[in-house]
Design an enzyme around this catalytic site. Structure first.
Site, PDB file in Angstrom:
ATOM      1  N   GLU A  53     113.124 -90.546 -20.286  1.00 10.65           N
ATOM      2  CA  GLU A  53     112.337 -89.397 -21.893  1.00 10.65           C
ATOM      3  C   GLU A  53     114.008 -88.739 -22.174  1.00 10.65           C
ATOM      4  OE1 GLU A  53     110.242 -85.932 -20.515  1.00 10.65           O
ATOM      5  OE2 GLU A  53     110.945 -84.447 -21.690  1.00 10.65           O
ATOM      6  N   ASP A  58     113.265 -89.839  -2.434  1.00  7.58           N
ATOM      7  CA  ASP A  58     111.862 -90.332  -2.687  1.00  7.58           C
ATOM      8  C   ASP A  58     111.344 -88.880  -3.526  1.00  7.58           C
ATOM      9  OD1 ASP A  58     108.844 -89.997  -2.093  1.00  7.58           O
ATOM     10  OD2 ASP A  58     109.307 -90.096  -0.329  1.00  7.58           O
ATOM     11  N   HIS A  92     114.762 -82.743 -29.789  1.00  9.26           N
ATOM     12  CA  HIS A  92     113.854 -83.875 -29.231  1.00  9.26           C
ATOM     13  C   HIS A  92     113.554 -85.086 -30.077  1.00  9.26           C
ATOM     14  CE1 HIS A  92     111.328 -85.333 -25.951  1.00  9.26           C
ATOM     15  NE2 HIS A  92     110.297 -85.785 -27.386  1.00  9.26           N
TER      16      HIS A  92
HETATM   17  C1  MEV Z   1     109.572 -80.996 -21.771  1.00  6.28           C
HETATM   18  O1  MEV Z   1     110.148 -82.671 -20.724  1.00  6.28           O
HETATM   19  C2  MEV Z   1     109.912 -80.080 -21.162  1.00  6.28           C
HETATM   20  C3  MEV Z   1     109.748 -79.470 -21.746  1.00  6.28           C
HETATM   21  O2  MEV Z   1     108.271 -79.106 -21.764  1.00  6.28           O
HETATM   22  C4  MEV Z   1     110.628 -77.512 -20.614  1.00  6.28           C
HETATM   23  C5  MEV Z   1     109.778 -76.388 -21.101  1.00  6.28           C
HETATM   24  O3  MEV Z   1     108.816 -76.473 -21.685  1.00  6.28           O
HETATM   25  O4  MEV Z   1     110.388 -75.554 -20.426  1.00  6.28           O
HETATM   26  C6  MEV Z   1     110.456 -78.888 -23.411  1.00  6.28           C
END
Ligand code: MEV
Length: 438
Positions: free
Chosen positions: A85, A296, A393
């Site tokens: 990710e 794991d 992101h």
């Molecule tokens: C995305 O992989 C994770 C988040 O959604 C976590 C959160 O909302 O706290 C950004």
């Protein structure tokens, strides 16, 4: 029409690739070529990976990244993370740097107890079963001596065997609830071997126990298996600093930021929909280190989510407060991990990951993993309560979109530069790519 196949496992790797490509893919030649392209040219290394599971036809790569600058109990770590990710490693690194300048992470292992159970059916007087259990308990332990010998030499072993009566839930259902100390091993094989031996001895001893009726002698072992719910194999990680030190930028005051962080956690504590996403963000960090260190992740996931629901409603794994001008943020999670056994001495990258982490004991690894989870949650909440998650992101995801569009290296460079000062949404990236004459 595809017909079932007999003896798939006996085919060579090449034959398996041919069969799957010919029967299940559109462009056979392309599929065959792709599957082979992912083979490792080093045949020794490929063979090692082939033998981890059955029916291996190729390798499946995940990026292996490093989040540096984690100060944990005054020791500096660079944490290896295996994850696909975008933005997880960047977020971890950013949180690490932030807390490096504010005293770092403090951690503590609160317990290392592992659990396994023999589930069985006993039809008869529960009191008699109790007396029988008390009498043969030393025999149960003795019968597993050859399995426990080495673990005991190192200071671990079986810590307790308890008889549990669960007949209020299922007629005739009892358990041997066993606890273990498995030191640096995750201990699954050790625990399951002990349990299977206990079950065998328990059943055999019952058959010759004079006080039992014929029915009582006939104990039915249903199954013997470790539990991935380990609420007493627990680790805590924490960060704290004066609220005034939380001035992240000019858009928000330190006090307001701290309050919003506490509010965000408070919401996740009471609202399961938010709690699941909140915890998913924590697992971004946890799983990435678990994978990189050959542990794991399914066991860890199952155990952690059960722990998050232990009070009867699913809640946040982290907590936060402001007290006397100090902001504190912490996590408590169960983690049954190993730094010996399993993949740890087999997978070359796992070995390297453990070397990068300075050959941690299982306890040290628990602390590192908890820190990765806490850092990830801090980074996610920091974005969520300020800019929103998409800004960071999408910046990280930009390259994925450009690769999908087939951008050249030159075009990627230009557009990465462009989106340093512009909001990257999927459509904005496509638009900017087209504007380059595509
Ligand atoms: C995305 O992989 C994770 C988040 O959604 C976590 C959160 O909302 O706290 C950004």
């Amino acid at each position: 029409m595809i017909s079932p196949i007999e003896g798939f496992s006996k085919l060579t790797q090449e034959q398996k690739i041919d069969w799957i490509s010919e029967n299940y893919t559109q462009d056979q030649n392309a599929s065959k070529a792709l599957l082979k392209k992912y083979w490792n040219a080093d045949t020794e290394l490929q063979k090692l990976h082939d033998e981890f599971i059955e029916n291996t036809i190729t390798n499946y790569y995940l990026p292996f990244g490093i989040a540096p600058n984690f100060l944990i109990n005054n020791k500096l770590y660079a944490i290896p993370m295996a994850i696909e990710e975008s933005s997880v490693v960047a977020a971890a690194s950013k949180a690490a740097k932030f807390w490096l300048e504010r005293g770092g992470f403090k951690t503590q292992v609160l317990g290392t107890e592992k659990i396994g159970q023999v589930h069985f059916m006993f039809t008869g007087e529960a009191q008699k079963l109790k007396s029988f259990f008390t009498k043969i308990k030393p025999k149960l332990l003795q019968s597993a001596a050859s399995i426990t010998k080495n673990m005991e030499k190192r200071g671990g072993g079986v810590t307790e065997i308890e008889l549990r009566n669960i007949t209020s839930k299922i007629d005739n259902y009892f358990q041997l609830h066993c606890t273990f100390e498995t030191l640096d091993a995750m201990g699954a094989n050790f625990i399951n071997s002990c349990l299977e031996q206990f079950a065998e001895t328990f059943k055999a001893e019952a058959q010759s126990y004079a006080d039992f009726t014929e029915t009582e002698k006939d104990i039915e072992i249903v199954m013997s298996i470790l539990s991935n719910y380990v609420p007493h194999c627990l680790v805590r990680a924490e960060v704290s600093c004066p609220v005034d030190d939380l001035q992240i930028d000019s858009s928000i005051s330190a006090q307001e930021f701290a309050e919003k962080m506490v509010q965000a956690v408070a919401i996740a504590k009471v609202e399961p929909h938010r709690a699941v996403t909140h915890n998913k963000g924590i697992m971004n960090g946890v799983d990435a280190v678990i994978l990189a260190t050959g542990n794991d992740f399914r066991a860890v996931e199952a155990g952690i989510h059960a722990y998050a629901a232990k009070e009867g409603s699913y809640t946040s794994l982290t907590d936060a407060r402001i007290e006397n001008g100090i902001f504190s943020f912490w996590i408590e999670i169960p983690l049954a991990l190993g730094t010996v056994g399993g993949l740890t001495s087999l997978h070359p990258l796992v070995k390297l990951a453990l070397e990068i982490l300075q050959e941690p004991s299982a306890k040290e690894l628990m602390q590192i993993v908890a820190v990765a989870g806490l850092a990830q949650n801090f980074a996610a909440l920091r974005s969520l309560v300020t800019t929103g998650i998409q800004e960071g992101h999408m910046k990280m995801h930009l390259l994925n979109i450009l690769n999908q569009l087939g951008a050249t290296e030159e075009e990627k460079k230009t557009l990465v530069q462009h989106f340093k000062n512009n909001t990257a949404t999927h459509s904005a990236v496509v638009e900017a790519y087209k504007n380059l004459g595509n």
